[in-house]
Design an enzyme around this catalytic site. Structure first.
Site, mmCIF file in Angstrom:
data_model
loop_
_atom_site.group_PDB
_atom_site.id
_atom_site.type_symbol
_atom_site.label_atom_id
_atom_site.label_comp_id
_atom_site.label_asym_id
_atom_site.label_seq_id
_atom_site.Cartn_x
_atom_site.Cartn_y
_atom_site.Cartn_z
ATOM 1 N N CYS A 2 42.095 50.993 52.709
ATOM 2 C CA CYS A 2 42.183 51.610 54.026
ATOM 3 C C CYS A 2 41.463 50.755 55.074
ATOM 4 O O CYS A 2 40.337 50.327 54.883
ATOM 5 C CB CYS A 2 41.608 53.016 54.076
ATOM 6 S SG CYS A 2 42.460 54.181 53.035
ATOM 7 N N ARG A 27 44.143 45.616 53.338
ATOM 8 C CA ARG A 27 43.272 46.629 52.734
ATOM 9 C C ARG A 27 44.052 47.803 52.150
ATOM 10 O O ARG A 27 43.491 48.622 51.433
ATOM 11 C CB ARG A 27 42.292 47.161 53.787
ATOM 12 C CG ARG A 27 41.383 46.105 54.344
ATOM 13 C CD ARG A 27 40.547 46.659 55.461
ATOM 14 N NE ARG A 27 39.458 47.469 54.954
ATOM 15 C CZ ARG A 27 38.238 47.028 54.742
ATOM 16 N NH1 ARG A 27 37.944 45.778 54.981
ATOM 17 N NH2 ARG A 27 37.295 47.833 54.299
ATOM 18 N N TRP A 74 45.402 53.144 51.828
ATOM 19 C CA TRP A 74 45.567 52.974 50.383
ATOM 20 C C TRP A 74 45.276 54.351 49.808
ATOM 21 O O TRP A 74 44.136 54.834 49.857
ATOM 22 C CB TRP A 74 44.587 51.928 49.849
ATOM 23 C CG TRP A 74 44.805 51.627 48.401
ATOM 24 C CD1 TRP A 74 45.754 50.793 47.877
ATOM 25 C CD2 TRP A 74 44.077 52.151 47.285
ATOM 26 N NE1 TRP A 74 45.658 50.777 46.509
ATOM 27 C CE2 TRP A 74 44.642 51.601 46.109
ATOM 28 C CE3 TRP A 74 43.006 53.029 47.156
ATOM 29 C CZ2 TRP A 74 44.170 51.896 44.839
ATOM 30 C CZ3 TRP A 74 42.541 53.330 45.885
ATOM 31 C CH2 TRP A 74 43.120 52.760 44.739
ATOM 32 N N ASN A 98 38.116 55.679 55.879
ATOM 33 C CA ASN A 98 38.174 54.783 54.725
ATOM 34 C C ASN A 98 37.105 55.253 53.747
ATOM 35 O O ASN A 98 35.937 55.329 54.114
ATOM 36 C CB ASN A 98 37.895 53.344 55.176
ATOM 37 C CG ASN A 98 37.700 52.397 54.002
ATOM 38 O OD1 ASN A 98 38.210 52.636 52.915
ATOM 39 N ND2 ASN A 98 36.950 51.331 54.234
ATOM 40 N N GLY A 99 37.503 55.585 52.518
ATOM 41 C CA GLY A 99 36.521 56.042 51.531
ATOM 42 C C GLY A 99 36.968 57.344 50.900
ATOM 43 O O GLY A 99 38.147 57.687 50.930
ATOM 44 N N GLU A 479 42.323 35.792 33.233
ATOM 45 C CA GLU A 479 42.650 35.713 34.668
ATOM 46 C C GLU A 479 44.136 35.383 34.878
ATOM 47 O O GLU A 479 44.792 35.957 35.754
ATOM 48 C CB GLU A 479 41.737 34.662 35.329
ATOM 49 C CG GLU A 479 42.106 34.247 36.751
ATOM 50 C CD GLU A 479 42.036 35.369 37.780
ATOM 51 O OE1 GLU A 479 41.652 36.489 37.436
ATOM 52 O OE2 GLU A 479 42.406 35.103 38.934
ATOM 53 N N LYS A 483 46.659 37.748 36.965
ATOM 54 C CA LYS A 483 47.437 37.269 38.123
ATOM 55 C C LYS A 483 48.912 37.575 37.927
ATOM 56 O O LYS A 483 49.578 38.065 38.822
ATOM 57 C CB LYS A 483 47.303 35.759 38.280
ATOM 58 C CG LYS A 483 46.256 35.056 39.027
ATOM 59 C CD LYS A 483 45.809 35.450 40.363
ATOM 60 C CE LYS A 483 45.092 36.762 40.420
ATOM 61 N NZ LYS A 483 43.695 36.718 40.750
ATOM 62 N N GLU A 486 49.703 41.426 38.111
ATOM 63 C CA GLU A 486 49.525 42.124 39.387
ATOM 64 C C GLU A 486 50.561 41.749 40.445
ATOM 65 O O GLU A 486 50.878 42.572 41.296
ATOM 66 C CB GLU A 486 48.097 41.990 39.927
ATOM 67 C CG GLU A 486 47.712 40.637 40.451
ATOM 68 C CD GLU A 486 46.278 40.600 40.944
ATOM 69 O OE1 GLU A 486 45.799 41.596 41.516
ATOM 70 O OE2 GLU A 486 45.628 39.562 40.772
ATOM 71 N N HIS A 502 44.178 38.413 14.605
ATOM 72 C CA HIS A 502 43.561 39.694 14.242
ATOM 73 C C HIS A 502 44.334 40.883 14.805
ATOM 74 O O HIS A 502 43.780 41.967 14.927
ATOM 75 C CB HIS A 502 42.101 39.723 14.702
ATOM 76 C CG HIS A 502 41.282 38.661 14.045
ATOM 77 N ND1 HIS A 502 40.942 38.692 12.716
ATOM 78 C CD2 HIS A 502 40.796 37.484 14.522
ATOM 79 C CE1 HIS A 502 40.247 37.603 12.407
ATOM 80 N NE2 HIS A 502 40.149 36.851 13.494
ATOM 81 N N LYS A 602 43.144 45.105 48.795
ATOM 82 C CA LYS A 602 42.271 43.945 48.683
ATOM 83 C C LYS A 602 40.820 44.329 48.448
ATOM 84 O O LYS A 602 40.122 43.688 47.683
ATOM 85 C CB LYS A 602 42.395 43.119 49.971
ATOM 86 C CG LYS A 602 41.618 41.838 49.964
ATOM 87 C CD LYS A 602 42.329 40.795 49.170
ATOM 88 C CE LYS A 602 41.529 39.521 49.035
ATOM 89 N NZ LYS A 602 41.925 38.780 47.827
HETATM 90 C C1 F6R Z 1 42.697 40.326 41.409
HETATM 91 C C2 F6R Z 1 41.737 40.788 42.390
HETATM 92 C C3 F6R Z 1 40.810 41.875 42.004
HETATM 93 C C4 F6R Z 1 39.415 41.623 42.602
HETATM 94 C C5 F6R Z 1 38.498 42.817 42.323
HETATM 95 C C6 F6R Z 1 37.093 42.583 42.830
HETATM 96 O O1 F6R Z 1 43.485 39.301 41.912
HETATM 97 O O2 F6R Z 1 41.701 40.318 43.488
HETATM 98 O O3 F6R Z 1 40.735 42.021 40.619
HETATM 99 O O4 F6R Z 1 38.900 40.450 42.058
HETATM 100 O O5 F6R Z 1 39.016 43.961 42.927
HETATM 101 O O6 F6R Z 1 37.081 42.402 44.204
HETATM 102 P P1 F6R Z 1 35.847 41.755 44.928
HETATM 103 O O7 F6R Z 1 35.742 40.355 44.456
HETATM 104 O O8 F6R Z 1 36.145 41.862 46.383
HETATM 105 O O9 F6R Z 1 34.635 42.546 44.529
#
Ligand code: F6R
Length: 607
Positions: A2, A27, A74, A98-99, A479, A483, A486, A502, A602
């Site tokens: 948000c 956001r 969001w 937001n929250g 990772e 990626k 997502e 395993h 984000k």
């Molecule tokens: C994946 C991604 C998320 C963030 C996670 C932590 O691509 O971006 O997994 O890494 O939400 O976010 P921050 O780093 O802002 O605490």
């Protein structure tokens, strides 16, 4: 998670609100809405989905007025529908939030007992209704909002607008960030500096519990105890160019391409003048006094921590624990006095990470954060905040922040090795010299874009993909899988190569691509054995390695991706590029929304 904006303007504000929301859309993008006061009357427009839907709506149903608030959502409470979209209005009050208001059920029940009807499924509507309820009892807007705020539990940034008041916005911050912007005859509130940067370069960040009464004349800020407070006005120098795509099709593509440059900046920052030693800001860290390192983060930042564990343990012989932030404090881990608590977060606002940091307050010897946003809550609540210098990251999938986090963490591990005497000065100098070659190595990795795109094209047809890595490449396998899932919505999992037999090996058949991240290092032969086990079961191996690794082990693979030969310590940073590009090109091939993948946001400011 948000984004909120408020403008007391000198001209029509609807276009300004929409422009600001565009910059906040990273956001959240489940719905968007704005409310304005025009000739004393409050009105609003809301639309489900991306901001473009709101813009279209405003073409047909424009909204006049020089005072307004806006929101990009969001969804937490209630589906993304127009009814649940912000701003929420109750009588004379409109609010954006937001929250999460944690006690909203209790407040709802109380309001219901007064006969107040509800029209949405959201927690936020309760805030508008409670304020209106107090106004009906005769309180003015400021007193009604303050009384409402006293009743709210949870995390929130709020902005209120009132029918009949075209020179008043009230903002509040508890747990979620809110900034006040100062213009010429105009005033602003916004979730972050990115939203406000085209409007003003003068910003105050609200502190926890602050309430701000904003008029075009200026702002009066009250602290949590109700005392008038002075909050410094900071000059922000946000490079606007960094908030556009600079000719790339997606922010993610731009941010991947920027990595050599931003990592160069991070290196320059911590390795000044010749770069023979790592220099930290402020009082720095004396690792010789540290007995244990506890690292906490979420998502991609967590994988950066997992990688760094290998470095701190191998180079500095420092015992390290790494935790997912959402689990950490509920586990109630004992924090011994010699513990350095290290929090890694791009946004610096992640609610779980912030809560973990607060859990360590008063227990750890020092609280250090590695962040991208220096004004963020996590940075401000740390004893020492170490910026990663990645610049604004807009793509929801983190890319350049990950490699900058790794770069800063590797420098910290080398500083720890120097402080603890586990490496001598020559060894440190050699490692730092190798790090200076990172931008060039990353350029070498980016040069393989065509080869990676071809491999990604093949991955895009799969239903499931596995990523394998061994040693410090294991977190990168996690990772790479994150990626891919997502942004392309292909199911992917990362495994330590040796763990495959395993259990997960049961999944291997001729339909299963397996991406193997394997530089030609000490563990290469073992990883190749695991790769052979996959190929023996007809799994389709995509081998990501350097020239000599590919020469040795390419036989029987489905595809290869050639990386430059790099110093072993740097491999997780350089091999992040193919992990990112594989996901990016697979997503493009599938036609998904790369920068704004479904259901994600984000900055995750709720638990
Ligand atoms: C994946 C991604 C998320 C963030 C996670 C932590 O691509 O971006 O997994 O890494 O939400 O976010 P921050 O780093 O802002 O605490």
């Amino acid at each position: 998670m948000c984004g909120i904006i408020g403008v007391l303007g000198s001209h029509e504000v609807a276009p300004t609100l929409v422009e600001a929301l565009k910059r906040l859309e990273y956001r959240g993008y489940d719905s968007a809405g704005i409310a304005t006061v025009n000739a004393g009357a409050l009105d609003r427009r809301r639309a489900v989905g991306k901001l473009v839907n709101l813009s279209d709506l405003l073409v047909h149903q424009p909204l006049a007025g020089k005072a307004g608030i806006g929101h990009t959502r969001w969804a937490t409470h209630g589906e993304p529908t127009v009814t649940n979209a912000h701003p929420h209005q109750a009588g004379r009050v409109a609010v954006v939030h937001n929250g999460i208001i944690e006690n909203y059920r209790e407040l709802r029940a109380e309001l219901a007992s007064h006969g107040v009807p509800f029209t949405t499924e959201t927690d936020t509507e309760t805030v508008a209704l409670l304020t209106e309820h107090y106004m009906k009892q005769g309180l003015g807007p400021v007193d009604a909002v303050f009384k409402t705020l006293d009743r709210l539990e949870g995390a929130f940034a709020l902005a209120f607008l009132f029918d009949g008041e075209d020179d008043l916005i009230i903002g509040a911050r508890k747990g979620s960030p809110l900034a006040i912007g100062y213009g010429d005859g105009e005033m602003y509130v916004g979730s972050d500096a990115i939203a406000l940067s085209p409007l003003t370069d003068r910003i105050s960040y609200l502190e926890e519990g602050d309430r701000a009464v904003v008029t075009r004349e200026g702002v009066q800020i009250y602290d949590a105890r109700g005392n008038l407070a002075n909050r410094a006005v900071k000059q922000i120098a946000l490079d606007n160019a960094r908030v556009d795509k600079a000719g790339h099709k997606h922010f993610m593509a731009k941010e991947i391409a920027e990595q050599p440059q931003v990592i160069g900046e991070a290196l320059n920052h911590y390795l000044p003048a010749g770069g023979a030693e790592v220099v930290l800001p402020g009082n720095g860290i004396d690792f010789s006094r540290i007995e244990r390192l506890t690292m906490v983060a979420c998502g991609t930042a967590f994988y950066a921590c997992l990688t760094a564990k290998y470095w701190f343990e191998q180079l500095a012989r420092l015992p390290v624990e790494v935790d997912i932030a959402s689990e950490f404090r509920y586990r109630e881990p004992p924090i011994t006095p010699g513990t350095l608590a290290l929090f890694v977060s791009q946004s610096g606002e992640t609610a779980d990470t912030l809560a973990a940091l607060r859990f360590c307050e008063g227990k750890a010897a020092q609280i250090v954060s590695v962040i991208n946003v220096p004004e963020s809550s996590i940075a401000r609540e740390s004893d020492l905040a170490l910026p990663i210098h990645a610049g604004v990251e807009i793509g929801v999938a983190s890319t350049k922040a990950f490699t900058c986090q790794l770069t800063v963490l590797l420098m910290l591990a080398l500083k720890a090795a120097a402080d603890r005497g586990t490496l001598d000065a020559d060894e440190i100098a050699d490692h730092l010299a190798a790090m200076r070659g990172l931008p060039q190595a990353l350029n070498g990795a980016l040069d393989q874009n065509d080869e990676i795109r071809a491999a990604a094209q093949r991955l895009s047809e799969a239903r499931d993909v596995l990523f394998l890595g061994r040693g410090q490449m294991y977190p990168l396998a996690l990772e790479g899988a994150l990626k891919l899932k997502e942004i392309s919505y292909i199911h992917a999992e990362g495994y330590a190569s040796g763990e495959l037999k395993h259990g997960p090996i049961a999944l291997i058949d001729k339909h299963m691509p397996v991406v193997v991240m394997a530089p030609r290092d000490d563990l290469f032969d073992k990883t190749v054995s695991n790769m052979q086990e996959v190929m023996a079961r007809k799994g389709k191996v995509v081998l990501v390695s350097d020239e000599s690794g590919i020469a040795e082990a390419h036989e029987g693979t489905f595809a290869t991706v050639r990386m430059p030969a790099v110093h072993p310590l740097l491999a997780p940073i350089v091999y992040a590029v193919p992990a990112q590009l594989l996901a990016y090109h697979a997503a493009v091939a599938k036609g998904t929304d790369v920068d704004q993948p479904r259901n994600l946001a984000k900055s995750v400011t709720v638990e």
